[in-house]
Motif scaffolding. Structure first.
Motif, mmCIF file in Angstrom:
data_model
loop_
_atom_site.group_PDB
_atom_site.id
_atom_site.type_symbol
_atom_site.label_atom_id
_atom_site.label_comp_id
_atom_site.label_asym_id
_atom_site.label_seq_id
_atom_site.Cartn_x
_atom_site.Cartn_y
_atom_site.Cartn_z
ATOM 1 N N ASP A 121 -1.095 9.304 -13.613
ATOM 2 C CA ASP A 121 -2.001 8.424 -12.869
ATOM 3 C C ASP A 121 -1.555 6.980 -13.063
ATOM 4 N N HIS A 122 -0.466 6.619 -12.392
ATOM 5 C CA HIS A 122 0.099 5.302 -12.617
ATOM 6 C C HIS A 122 -0.751 4.189 -12.018
ATOM 7 N N VAL A 123 -1.643 4.512 -11.072
ATOM 8 C CA VAL A 123 -2.468 3.460 -10.482
ATOM 9 C C VAL A 123 -3.521 2.983 -11.482
ATOM 10 N N THR A 124 -4.120 3.917 -12.211
ATOM 11 C CA THR A 124 -5.023 3.513 -13.281
ATOM 12 C C THR A 124 -4.264 2.750 -14.360
ATOM 13 N N GLN A 125 -3.057 3.201 -14.695
ATOM 14 C CA GLN A 125 -2.242 2.475 -15.676
ATOM 15 C C GLN A 125 -1.881 1.085 -15.171
ATOM 16 N N GLU A 165 -8.752 -0.886 -7.076
ATOM 17 C CA GLU A 165 -7.870 0.237 -7.427
ATOM 18 C C GLU A 165 -7.625 1.186 -6.258
ATOM 19 N N ARG A 166 -8.659 1.477 -5.471
ATOM 20 C CA ARG A 166 -8.451 2.380 -4.329
ATOM 21 C C ARG A 166 -7.480 1.770 -3.322
ATOM 22 N N TYR A 167 -7.520 0.446 -3.205
ATOM 23 C CA TYR A 167 -6.612 -0.224 -2.273
ATOM 24 C C TYR A 167 -5.186 -0.251 -2.816
ATOM 25 N N VAL A 168 -5.050 -0.364 -4.127
ATOM 26 C CA VAL A 168 -3.717 -0.297 -4.733
ATOM 27 C C VAL A 168 -3.103 1.081 -4.485
ATOM 28 N N ARG A 169 -3.901 2.136 -4.595
ATOM 29 C CA ARG A 169 -3.397 3.485 -4.289
ATOM 30 C C ARG A 169 -2.889 3.552 -2.858
ATOM 31 N N ARG A 170 -3.657 3.001 -1.948
ATOM 32 C CA ARG A 170 -3.252 3.007 -0.539
ATOM 33 C C ARG A 170 -1.968 2.195 -0.359
ATOM 34 N N LEU A 195 -1.644 -4.804 2.877
ATOM 35 C CA LEU A 195 -2.867 -4.080 3.184
ATOM 36 C C LEU A 195 -3.471 -4.519 4.515
ATOM 37 N N ARG A 196 -3.315 -5.778 4.852
ATOM 38 C CA ARG A 196 -3.841 -6.248 6.130
ATOM 39 C C ARG A 196 -3.253 -5.437 7.283
ATOM 40 N N SER A 197 -1.944 -5.220 7.234
ATOM 41 C CA SER A 197 -1.309 -4.476 8.329
ATOM 42 C C SER A 197 -1.634 -2.991 8.248
ATOM 43 N N GLU A 198 -1.744 -2.438 7.037
ATOM 44 C CA GLU A 198 -2.013 -1.006 6.884
ATOM 45 C C GLU A 198 -3.429 -0.636 7.324
ATOM 46 N N LEU A 199 -4.399 -1.550 7.088
ATOM 47 C CA LEU A 199 -5.794 -1.227 7.352
ATOM 48 C C LEU A 199 -6.295 -1.787 8.675
ATOM 49 N N ALA A 200 -5.455 -2.543 9.368
ATOM 50 C CA ALA A 200 -5.875 -3.143 10.639
ATOM 51 C C ALA A 200 -6.215 -2.053 11.647
ATOM 52 N N ILE A 253 0.178 -10.503 -6.157
ATOM 53 C CA ILE A 253 -1.135 -10.201 -5.578
ATOM 54 C C ILE A 253 -1.135 -10.465 -4.077
ATOM 55 N N GLU A 254 -0.555 -11.596 -3.680
ATOM 56 C CA GLU A 254 -0.551 -11.959 -2.261
ATOM 57 C C GLU A 254 0.257 -10.965 -1.438
ATOM 58 N N GLY A 255 1.368 -10.474 -2.005
ATOM 59 C CA GLY A 255 2.181 -9.495 -1.303
ATOM 60 C C GLY A 255 1.407 -8.221 -1.012
ATOM 61 N N THR A 256 0.615 -7.770 -1.983
ATOM 62 C CA THR A 256 -0.220 -6.588 -1.773
ATOM 63 C C THR A 256 -1.264 -6.846 -0.694
ATOM 64 N N MET A 257 -1.872 -8.019 -0.737
ATOM 65 C CA MET A 257 -2.898 -8.363 0.242
ATOM 66 C C MET A 257 -2.327 -8.379 1.662
ATOM 67 N N ILE A 258 -1.154 -8.940 1.823
ATOM 68 C CA ILE A 258 -0.521 -9.005 3.147
ATOM 69 C C ILE A 258 -0.180 -7.610 3.653
#
Length: 213
Positions: free
Chosen positions: A125-129, A157-162, A207-212, A200-205
């Motif tokens: 479970d590397h996302v929890t780690q 955490e759920r968004y990091v998994r995604r 996710l914007r495209s993945e969840l749009a 952090i910003e890279g993950t946010m960017i």
């Protein structure tokens, strides 16, 4: 040596929280209280207490006559969570590096080693780690900062998994985590703030495209 006895409500909270964070209870799914109570062998009183806390933590939503559902993932929520992390976390991690003791540094090294071990293991479970690694850099700041950012990391955490689903993302995260830890251990504060904010910003960017839509 004192022994901490955790209440049934606390234990139930941990179990249901983990099921939500790992996707066993999928976003948007109804919470079937009868099933959970039977599986865990508990009454509905500690279960309701746990579910109420999970709603306060932003992982569940409740509706009259419908009960609880797992909060769906959304681009707007991801933006809010990661924007808050971007505002709060770099400064907290910089302070953590400034105040870290040798024991804190050893704990951060172990946290990254555990994360990388789980990244290479089937069923790890590397996302929890991942969450525990980030929090290890914050912990020297003190309990209030740690608790506030712990809650924010649980929400993220759920968004990091995604975010880590597409191929190649884990290797990028591995490189960035090593760079962050190197700057943190060396107390290279300007570099540390820059690389963590970029992480952090890279993950946010992404996710914007993945969840749009």
């Amino acid at each position: 040596m004192s022994i901490v006895v955790r209440s049934l409500s606390d234990q139930t909270y941990d179990i249901v929280c983990r099921q939500i964070l790992t996707g066993v209870m999928a976003p948007g799914a109804p919470v079937r209280q009868d099933v959970i109570a039977t599986e865990l062998g508990i009454s509905k009183i500690p279960l309701r207490e746990a579910l109420g806390r999970l709603e306060q933590d932003g992982l569940l939503s409740s509706y009259p006559n419908r009960g609880y559902i797992v909060r769906p993932l959304s681009a707007d929520e991801a933006d809010e969570i990661f924007a808050l992390r971007l505002k709060l976390e770099p400064g907290a991690v910089v302070d953590g590096a400034r105040w870290a003791q040798p024991s804190d540094q050893a704990a951060a090294r172990l946290a990254l080693a555990a994360l990388e071990k789980d990244q290479g293991a089937d069923g790890g479970d590397h996302v929890t780690q991942n969450r525990l690694f980030h929090l290890s850099l914050i912990k020297p700041c003190g309990p209030i900062t740690y608790q506030l950012l712990s809650r924010l990391h649980i929400l993220s955490e759920r968004y990091v998994r995604r975010h880590l689903e597409p191929k190649g993302r884990e290797e990028r995260a591995r490189r960035e985590h090593r760079e962050i830890l190197e700057a943190w251990l060396g107390a290279d504060l300007p570099r540390l703030e820059k690389v963590l904010a970029s992480h952090i910003e890279g993950t946010m960017i992404d996710l914007r495209s993945e969840l749009a839509g």
